[in-house]
Design a protein around this motif. Structure first.
Motif, PDB file in Angstrom:
ATOM      1  N   SER A  27      -5.034   4.082   8.680  1.00 35.02           N
ATOM      2  CA  SER A  27      -5.810   4.291   7.464  1.00 35.02           C
ATOM      3  C   SER A  27      -5.149   3.640   6.261  1.00 35.02           C
ATOM      4  CB  SER A  27      -6.006   5.790   7.209  1.00 35.02           C
ATOM      5  OG  SER A  27      -4.762   6.421   6.921  1.00 35.02           O
ATOM      6  N   SER A  28      -3.833   3.749   6.169  1.00 36.00           N
ATOM      7  CA  SER A  28      -3.139   3.157   5.028  1.00 36.00           C
ATOM      8  C   SER A  28      -3.176   1.636   5.085  1.00 36.00           C
ATOM      9  CB  SER A  28      -1.676   3.636   4.980  1.00 36.00           C
ATOM     10  OG  SER A  28      -1.006   3.345   6.192  1.00 36.00           O
ATOM     11  N   PHE A  29      -3.004   1.071   6.289  1.00 34.16           N
ATOM     12  CA  PHE A  29      -3.039  -0.382   6.421  1.00 34.16           C
ATOM     13  C   PHE A  29      -4.433  -0.925   6.101  1.00 34.16           C
ATOM     14  CE2 PHE A  29      -3.262  -4.457   8.551  1.00 34.16           C
ATOM     15  CZ  PHE A  29      -2.014  -5.010   8.312  1.00 34.16           C
ATOM     16  N   SER A  30      -5.475  -0.239   6.581  1.00 37.94           N
ATOM     17  CA  SER A  30      -6.846  -0.690   6.316  1.00 37.94           C
ATOM     18  C   SER A  30      -7.179  -0.580   4.835  1.00 37.94           C
ATOM     19  CB  SER A  30      -7.841   0.134   7.143  1.00 37.94           C
ATOM     20  OG  SER A  30      -7.656  -0.085   8.526  1.00 37.94           O
ATOM     21  N   LEU A  31      -6.676   0.462   4.177  1.00 32.88           N
ATOM     22  CA  LEU A  31      -6.899   0.593   2.740  1.00 32.88           C
ATOM     23  C   LEU A  31      -6.298  -0.591   1.994  1.00 32.88           C
ATOM     24  CD1 LEU A  31      -7.846   2.229   0.286  1.00 32.88           C
ATOM     25  CD2 LEU A  31      -5.636   3.426   0.337  1.00 32.88           C
ATOM     26  N   GLY A  32      -5.065  -0.961   2.355  1.00 32.26           N
ATOM     27  CA  GLY A  32      -4.426  -2.111   1.724  1.00 32.26           C
ATOM     28  C   GLY A  32      -5.136  -3.408   2.048  1.00 32.26           C
ATOM     29  N   ALA A  33      -5.611  -3.529   3.304  1.00 27.63           N
ATOM     30  CA  ALA A  33      -6.315  -4.744   3.699  1.00 27.63           C
ATOM     31  C   ALA A  33      -7.640  -4.888   2.970  1.00 27.63           C
ATOM     32  CB  ALA A  33      -6.549  -4.740   5.206  1.00 27.63           C
ATOM     33  N   PHE A  34      -8.208  -3.765   2.478  1.00 26.08           N
ATOM     34  CA  PHE A  34      -9.400  -3.841   1.635  1.00 26.08           C
ATOM     35  C   PHE A  34      -9.044  -4.200   0.196  1.00 26.08           C
ATOM     36  CE2 PHE A  34     -11.738  -1.320  -1.583  1.00 26.08           C
ATOM     37  CZ  PHE A  34     -12.902  -2.078  -1.621  1.00 26.08           C
ATOM     38  N   LEU A  35      -8.043  -3.528  -0.341  1.00 27.46           N
ATOM     39  CA  LEU A  35      -7.682  -3.745  -1.738  1.00 27.46           C
ATOM     40  C   LEU A  35      -7.096  -5.137  -1.975  1.00 27.46           C
ATOM     41  CD1 LEU A  35      -6.054  -0.279  -2.592  1.00 27.46           C
ATOM     42  CD2 LEU A  35      -8.346  -1.091  -3.197  1.00 27.46           C
ATOM     43  N   GLY A  36      -6.381  -5.676  -0.967  1.00 21.70           N
ATOM     44  CA  GLY A  36      -5.724  -6.970  -1.131  1.00 21.70           C
ATOM     45  C   GLY A  36      -6.672  -8.101  -1.494  1.00 21.70           C
ATOM     46  N   PRO A  37      -7.620  -8.442  -0.606  1.00 24.05           N
ATOM     47  CA  PRO A  37      -8.535  -9.538  -0.934  1.00 24.05           C
ATOM     48  C   PRO A  37      -9.448  -9.233  -2.106  1.00 24.05           C
ATOM     49  CG  PRO A  37      -9.181  -8.464   1.122  1.00 24.05           C
ATOM     50  CD  PRO A  37      -7.836  -7.922   0.747  1.00 24.05           C
ATOM     51  N   THR A  38      -9.785  -7.942  -2.292  1.00 21.75           N
ATOM     52  CA  THR A  38     -10.634  -7.586  -3.427  1.00 21.75           C
ATOM     53  C   THR A  38      -9.917  -7.877  -4.745  1.00 21.75           C
ATOM     54  OG1 THR A  38     -11.657  -5.826  -2.120  1.00 21.75           O
ATOM     55  CG2 THR A  38     -11.943  -5.731  -4.508  1.00 21.75           C
ATOM     56  N   ALA A  39      -8.667  -7.418  -4.863  1.00 17.29           N
ATOM     57  CA  ALA A  39      -7.884  -7.683  -6.077  1.00 17.29           C
ATOM     58  C   ALA A  39      -7.579  -9.162  -6.228  1.00 17.29           C
ATOM     59  CB  ALA A  39      -6.583  -6.874  -6.028  1.00 17.29           C
ATOM     60  N   ALA A  40      -7.304  -9.842  -5.112  1.00 16.97           N
ATOM     61  CA  ALA A  40      -6.973 -11.271  -5.161  1.00 16.97           C
ATOM     62  C   ALA A  40      -8.147 -12.085  -5.691  1.00 16.97           C
ATOM     63  CB  ALA A  40      -6.565 -11.765  -3.781  1.00 16.97           C
ATOM     64  N   GLY A  41      -9.362 -11.768  -5.206  1.00 17.28           N
ATOM     65  CA  GLY A  41     -10.534 -12.495  -5.676  1.00 17.28           C
ATOM     66  C   GLY A  41     -10.754 -12.319  -7.160  1.00 17.28           C
ATOM     67  N   TYR A  42     -10.551 -11.097  -7.658  1.00 13.44           N
ATOM     68  CA  TYR A  42     -10.727 -10.839  -9.086  1.00 13.44           C
ATOM     69  C   TYR A  42      -9.646 -11.523  -9.921  1.00 13.44           C
ATOM     70  CZ  TYR A  42     -10.715  -8.335 -13.523  1.00 13.44           C
ATOM     71  OH  TYR A  42     -10.701  -8.024 -14.865  1.00 13.44           O
ATOM     72  N   LEU A  43      -8.392 -11.338  -9.536  1.00 12.11           N
ATOM     73  CA  LEU A  43      -7.283 -11.894 -10.316  1.00 12.11           C
ATOM     74  C   LEU A  43      -7.283 -13.415 -10.298  1.00 12.11           C
ATOM     75  CD1 LEU A  43      -4.404  -9.440  -9.301  1.00 12.11           C
ATOM     76  CD2 LEU A  43      -5.562  -9.587 -11.512  1.00 12.11           C
ATOM     77  N   ALA A  44      -7.628 -14.024  -9.161  1.00 15.03           N
ATOM     78  CA  ALA A  44      -7.662 -15.482  -9.088  1.00 15.03           C
ATOM     79  C   ALA A  44      -8.703 -16.045 -10.046  1.00 15.03           C
ATOM     80  CB  ALA A  44      -7.960 -15.932  -7.660  1.00 15.03           C
ATOM     81  N   GLY A  45      -9.823 -15.330 -10.186  1.00 15.49           N
ATOM     82  CA  GLY A  45     -10.846 -15.777 -11.118  1.00 15.49           C
ATOM     83  C   GLY A  45     -10.458 -15.583 -12.570  1.00 15.49           C
ATOM     84  N   THR A  85       1.349  14.424  17.654  1.00 15.71           N
ATOM     85  CA  THR A  85       2.061  13.835  16.525  1.00 15.71           C
ATOM     86  C   THR A  85       1.892  12.322  16.505  1.00 15.71           C
ATOM     87  OG1 THR A  85       3.698  15.614  16.494  1.00 15.71           O
ATOM     88  CG2 THR A  85       4.326  13.532  15.464  1.00 15.71           C
ATOM     89  N   TYR A  86       1.985  11.712  17.685  1.00 17.04           N
ATOM     90  CA  TYR A  86       1.816  10.259  17.758  1.00 17.04           C
ATOM     91  C   TYR A  86       0.426   9.837  17.294  1.00 17.04           C
ATOM     92  CZ  TYR A  86       1.154   5.659  19.804  1.00 17.04           C
ATOM     93  OH  TYR A  86       0.857   4.342  19.996  1.00 17.04           O
ATOM     94  N   GLY A  87      -0.594  10.619  17.666  1.00 13.92           N
ATOM     95  CA  GLY A  87      -1.949  10.307  17.235  1.00 13.92           C
ATOM     96  C   GLY A  87      -2.111  10.423  15.736  1.00 13.92           C
ATOM     97  N   LEU A  88      -1.525  11.471  15.145  1.00  6.80           N
ATOM     98  CA  LEU A  88      -1.603  11.629  13.694  1.00  6.80           C
ATOM     99  C   LEU A  88      -0.887  10.491  12.968  1.00  6.80           C
ATOM    100  CD1 LEU A  88      -1.014  15.475  13.292  1.00  6.80           C
ATOM    101  CD2 LEU A  88      -3.159  14.226  13.003  1.00  6.80           C
ATOM    102  N   VAL A  89       0.282  10.111  13.480  1.00 12.00           N
ATOM    103  CA  VAL A  89       1.031   9.020  12.872  1.00 12.00           C
ATOM    104  C   VAL A  89       0.251   7.705  12.990  1.00 12.00           C
ATOM    105  CG1 VAL A  89       3.121   7.614  13.055  1.00 12.00           C
ATOM    106  CG2 VAL A  89       3.280  10.102  13.175  1.00 12.00           C
ATOM    107  N   SER A  90      -0.386   7.490  14.131  1.00 10.65           N
ATOM    108  CA  SER A  90      -1.187   6.286  14.317  1.00 10.65           C
ATOM    109  C   SER A  90      -2.348   6.249  13.335  1.00 10.65           C
ATOM    110  CB  SER A  90      -1.719   6.215  15.753  1.00 10.65           C
ATOM    111  OG  SER A  90      -0.670   6.152  16.676  1.00 10.65           O
ATOM    112  N   GLY A  91      -3.035   7.394  13.172  1.00 13.12           N
ATOM    113  CA  GLY A  91      -4.129   7.457  12.215  1.00 13.12           C
ATOM    114  C   GLY A  91      -3.647   7.253  10.789  1.00 13.12           C
ATOM    115  N   PHE A  92      -2.498   7.829  10.469  1.00 17.17           N
ATOM    116  CA  PHE A  92      -1.882   7.667   9.149  1.00 17.17           C
ATOM    117  C   PHE A  92      -1.595   6.194   8.880  1.00 17.17           C
ATOM    118  CE2 PHE A  92       1.855   7.472   6.415  1.00 17.17           C
ATOM    119  CZ  PHE A  92       1.605   8.426   5.447  1.00 17.17           C
ATOM    120  N   PHE A  93      -0.993   5.531   9.864  1.00 13.35           N
ATOM    121  CA  PHE A  93      -0.650   4.115   9.730  1.00 13.35           C
ATOM    122  C   PHE A  93      -1.909   3.268   9.606  1.00 13.35           C
ATOM    123  CE2 PHE A  93       0.248  -0.083  11.365  1.00 13.35           C
ATOM    124  CZ  PHE A  93       1.494  -0.391  10.840  1.00 13.35           C
TER     125      PHE A  93
END
Length: 473
Positions: A390-408, A380-388
């Motif tokens: 994957s979701s954090f990395s997804l946000g860390a990708f979308l954040g700067p990508t959206a920021a670069g577009y919106l700032a422009g 369970t701990y491993g699944l929760v770690s993977g869940f955490f």
């Protein structure tokens, strides 16, 4: 990060004996009265590598946006260069986890380390590439390969630590997270100082050399892993639990919030405050992560008191306020001046707020999983770690990508406010969810070992696929 480790320790202590079977480290047995010399050396080696990895990721923040602009890269492209790193980790971490037995944890760790160091060094020579498309393509190639190395290193580090400390997995992973967080704090400052000293190449040459040196030391210190703990099931199992989808989006939003300023903050400071040096921008970049690291124990203490929902809701609304102050929001510019002091205050609030969200969501997911039938064990701990992760990395990708577009498109002030509105909306959503659960008598989340109610059991091992949860700084 210490608070997360404490929360995980509580979950794992009750089942450590059942996990210790099959987790073998050659030529080194666990010490019942303390850590053995090899365990200590392993923890030190992996922790230093995690620190170097996190610093390598953050050193480009103070100077890369302006350097890339000179080579013809738009703000959108700069945002994608930052974001593709996390996107690759999001995609490849579960894959490497599935094949860690076949590849070998030690070999995967060393291979990832050399990839990470080599690509860091290679990135330092990209300013010699021709302007335009060739430069941009080479940036993406370097960051993609570097991210693969990071994913291999992070996945293997978890396996090695779990095998070396079978009775203290949570505490061992917590140590890695502390050094990963420390690297996030000092990375931009180190990058700014090295850039001022020697230009574009020096930060990458220094950090690439440090990573390679740590890899060579690891080759002689790390034990041979004869058996690696497997985690069966799938992250998708957690999405069957009501509430986990909301938490997944919240974690992604945290990842986006922490990385949102990477491609836009430095150009914003240089535009409105041209007298601020690159070195000083590096120190400004570390204010938010620094406050997060300092206040994490306080958030952990509040978590231990049971105020998980209050922390998350309050943290999301505070994050929204911080992003409204950055710029500041054009509607507030008449009463809030745009000064360096105001930016520092907003960064302090952001560090405090994001920490208030990140720390309690981990035990919330564990509590939800256990309440819905997941076993209280490493699986369970491993699944929760993977869940955490994957979701954090997804946000860390979308954040700067959206920021670069919106700032422009709309400028820094409105782009930051957009992130503020998103956090405010999620804060309201989480508040409604908590109040609804409370009205049903399900918040705080009942302990299945104490609750007389029947819980809805979800088979966490229904999938034949294998996932090894990994954690990244």
């Amino acid at each position: 990060m210490e608070a997360i480790s404490k929360g995980v320790d509580q979950v794992q202590d009750s089942s450590s004996s059942s996990r210790s079977e099959g987790l073998l480290v050659s030529n080194d047995e666990d010490s019942k009265n303390g850590w053995t010399k090899k365990q200590i050396l392993t923890a030190i080696t992996l922790s230093l590598m995690y620190l170097a990895q996190a610093i390598s990721f953050g050193i480009i923040s103070p100077f890369y946006p302006s350097e890339a602009a000179k080579k013809g890269a738009s703000s959108v492209v700069v945002g994608l260069v930052f974001g593709v790193f996390e996107l690759v980790i999001f995609i490849t971490s579960p894959i490497y986890g599935s094949f860690i037995q076949e590849i070998g944890a030690r070999y995967m760790f060393l291979s990832g380390s050399f990839l990470l160091g080599g690509c860091s060094l290679a990135f330092g020579f990209l300013d010699r590439c021709p302007d335009g498309v060739i430069y941009i393509v080479m940036c993406f190639i370097c960051r993609t390969v570097e991210a693969n190395g990071c994913a291999m290193l992070a996945t293997a580090s978890f396996a090695i630590m779990a095998s070396t400390f079978p009775d203290n997995v949570g505490k061992a992973i917590g140590i890695l997270e502390i050094f990963g967080g420390l690297g996030m704090v000092i990375g931009p400052a180190v990058g700014g100082v090295l850039y001022e000293v020697g230009g574009f190449l020096v930060p990458f040459a220094v950090m690439g050399g440090v990573v390679w040196l740590a890899a060579i030391i690891s080759f002689f210190i790390l034990p041979k892993i004869e058996a690696v703990p497997k985690v069966s099931g799938s992250i998708l199992s957690l999405f069957k639990i009501p509430g986990c989808v909301i938490v997944y989006i919240i974690i992604s939003c945290c990842g986006a919030s922490l990385s949102y300023l990477d491609p836009t903050f430095s150009p914003f400071i240089q535009k409105f405050f041209p007298w601020v040096t690159i070195e000083q921008i590096g120190f400004l970049c570390m204010v938010g992560p620094g406050v997060y690291a300092l206040t994490a124990p306080v958030s952990g203490y509040i978590c231990d008191k049971g105020y998980l929902g209050s922390l998350v809701v309050g943290g999301l609304f505070l994050t929204a306020i911080a992003f409204f102050l950055l710029g500041p929001n054009p509607l507030l510019s008449a009463i809030i001046p745009n000064t360096v002091v105001e930016i520092i205050i907003a960064s302090v609030i952001l560090g405090l707020a994001v920490g208030s969200v990140i720390i309690p969501v981990f035990p919330i997911i564990i509590n939800l999983a256990r309440y819905h039938g997941f076993e209280d064990n490493l699986q369970t701990y491993g699944l929760v770690s993977g869940f955490f992760n994957s979701s954090f990395s997804l946000g860390a990708f979308l954040g700067p990508t959206a920021a670069g577009y919106l700032a422009g498109e709309v400028g820094f002030a409105w782009s930051s406010s957009t992130c503020g509105f998103l956090n405010a909306a999620l804060g309201l959503t989480m508040l409604i969810y908590v109040l609804t659960m409370r009205s049903q008598g399900k918040w705080p989340i009942p302990d299945p070992d104490e609750s007389p109610e029947e819980t809805t059991s979800i088979n966490a091992t229904s999938s034949n696929s294998k996932l090894y949860g990994s954690i990244n700084a």
